[in-house]
Design an enzyme around this catalytic site. Structure first.
Site, PDB file in Angstrom:
ATOM      1  N   THR A 186       5.005  -8.001  11.656  1.00 20.24           N
ATOM      2  CA  THR A 186       5.285  -9.094  10.562  1.00 20.24           C
ATOM      3  C   THR A 186       6.762  -9.486  10.721  1.00 20.24           C
ATOM      4  OG1 THR A 186       3.629  -8.353   8.781  1.00 20.24           O
ATOM      5  CG2 THR A 186       5.606  -9.427   8.006  1.00 20.24           C
ATOM      6  N   VAL A 215      -5.858  -9.830   1.535  1.00 17.50           N
ATOM      7  CA  VAL A 215      -4.504 -10.512   1.521  1.00 17.50           C
ATOM      8  C   VAL A 215      -3.419  -9.221   1.419  1.00 17.50           C
ATOM      9  CG1 VAL A 215      -2.997 -11.985   0.320  1.00 17.50           C
ATOM     10  CG2 VAL A 215      -5.416 -12.590   0.902  1.00 17.50           C
ATOM     11  N   ASP A 217       1.159  -8.070   1.314  1.00 17.98           N
ATOM     12  CA  ASP A 217       2.298  -8.520   0.725  1.00 17.98           C
ATOM     13  C   ASP A 217       2.884  -9.891   0.948  1.00 17.98           C
ATOM     14  OD1 ASP A 217       2.696  -6.886   2.939  1.00 17.98           O
ATOM     15  OD2 ASP A 217       4.753  -7.029   2.301  1.00 17.98           O
ATOM     16  N   GLY A 238       5.331  -3.667   6.885  1.00 18.62           N
ATOM     17  CA  GLY A 238       4.794  -2.624   6.877  1.00 18.62           C
ATOM     18  C   GLY A 238       3.389  -2.579   6.038  1.00 18.62           C
TER      19      GLY A 238
HETATM   20  C1  SD4 Z   1       0.526  -6.930   5.501  1.00 20.50           C
HETATM   21  N1  SD4 Z   1       2.836  -6.349   5.431  1.00 20.50           N
HETATM   22  O1  SD4 Z   1      -0.051  -7.684   5.659  1.00 20.50           O
HETATM   23  C2  SD4 Z   1       1.917  -6.998   6.250  1.00 20.50           C
HETATM   24  C3  SD4 Z   1       1.600  -6.329   7.632  1.00 20.50           C
HETATM   25  C4  SD4 Z   1       3.114  -6.064   8.093  1.00 20.50           C
HETATM   26  O2  SD4 Z   1       4.577  -5.315  10.015  1.00 20.50           O
HETATM   27  O3  SD4 Z   1       4.155  -5.926   7.638  1.00 20.50           O
HETATM   28  N2  SD4 Z   1       3.312  -5.640   9.419  1.00 20.50           N
HETATM   29  O4  SD4 Z   1       0.441  -5.666   5.145  1.00 20.50           O
END
Ligand code: SD4
Length: 324
Positions: A186, A215, A217, A238
């Site tokens: 992300t 969905v 964050d 994350g």
């Molecule tokens: C999520 N935060 O959809 C995102 C995934 C992510 O690094 O950040 N990956 O939970």
């Protein structure tokens, strides 16, 4: 004999007023003008380097932080090798690539899309939601229809690489995201422009092989991104469920408002997660923050999260300190 009034006039005339009792205390209690390090752009993970480069070009041409973060994160959105953002992102367990993104500016304006399919640049759709609609967030079919009306084109975002990873995953169908690996791309980006204005963007294809309709964050203002021009901005990467449960990025900005440095604020937000969420050790969360004076900092649960910084002294990767 001169009276007090005449004495004060004389002292002022001689430029000696700083020698009067109390003058020193008064001077030092006056707020020092803060030095602001700008422009600057920070973003999550290694792909932050090419993304920051695109943002930096805008920032150094007197562009706005808003334009910089939008153009910056479009770079990994378009890169098929980046497997958790935009085109080339790993799909959900039905084999659909579904995208989440949001953008926020110095006026507290924001736009967001979630569960968006077939559109390569969700961040630009989020910006259109912010600028062209009375709403903050559009999801799914409605978001896609809106994007098409705005002139975005429909594309198949499932690359052969992502398709074969999904087919491989289907053999066991076990949802156990690997820390720092399956989930780690992300992009969250924060920028401070020459005018002293902050903006942020966050875009993702979310957790690989998530349930259909899930969905995270990243499109949620306050969870995956938050900007307050009076204080600073924060973004996260994350396992999104942990940021949603703690409204993580809003928490980081509020902690900065109370006087914490960006890193201290990120650390305290990670501590909050560790204190409240029993299963936190199985997951990665990384927060990244930028103050409105250009100070930046980060903190994560697990070692392994790094971020890209670009300012007048160039671009560099920095390893975030971690809780574990
Ligand atoms: C999520 N935060 O959809 C995102 C995934 C992510 O690094 O950040 N990956 O939970």
């Amino acid at each position: 004999m001169i009276n007090k009034r005449q004495f004060l006039k004389l002292v002022a005339g001689l430029g000696m007023s700083s020698m009067l009792p109390g003058a020193q205390a008064k001077q030092s209690s006056q707020a020092e003008p803060r030095s602001v390090k700008k422009p600057i752009v920070v973003s999550t993970w290694e792909h932050g380097i090419p993304a920051n480069k695109a943002a930096w070009k805008i920032l150094t041409n007197k562009g706005t932080a808003l334009d910089a973060v939008e153009q910056g994160v479009r770079v990994p959105e378009a890169d098929p090798e980046v497997t958790t953002v935009g085109y080339g992102g790993f799909p959900d367990r039905e084999g659909k690539v579904t995208l989440d993104a949001c953008i926020m500016d110095h006026n507290q304006d924001c736009g967001s899309v979630a569960f968006l399919q077939n559109i390569k640049h969700p961040i630009s759709v989020a910006r259109q939601v912010m600028e062209q609609t009375p709403h903050v967030m559009l999801v799914g079919e409605g978001a896609e229809q809106f994007a098409l009306k705005q002139g975005f084109i429909q594309e198949n975002l499932l690359t052969p690489k992502a398709k074969s990873a999904w087919q491989q995953w289907l053999k066991k169908s076990k949802y156990a995201p690997v820390i720092n690996v399956e989930n780690h791309d992300t992009i969250g980006m924060l920028a401070l422009d020459d005018q002293g204005n902050l903006s942020g963007a966050c875009t993702t294809s979310g957790a690989a092989f998530k349930m259909s309709g899930r969905v995270g964050d990243s499109p949620l203002i306050g969870a995956g991104l938050y900007v307050d021009n009076e204080v600073g901005a924060a973004t996260a990467t994350g396992m999104g469920e942990l940021m949603i449960k703690t409204v993580g990025c809003h928490l980081v900005v509020e902690l900065m408002r109370q006087g914490r440095s960006p890193e201290q604020a990120c650390k305290e937000a990670v501590e909050r997660i560790a204190k409240k969420l029993g299963d936190y050790k199985q997951f990665q969360v990384g927060f990244l923050a930028l103050s409105n004076t250009g100070e930046y900092g980060s903190y994560c649960i697990q070692p392994g999260f790094n971020y890209a910084v670009t300012d007048a002294s160039g671009s560099r990767m920095i390893d975030a300190n971690s809780w574990l």
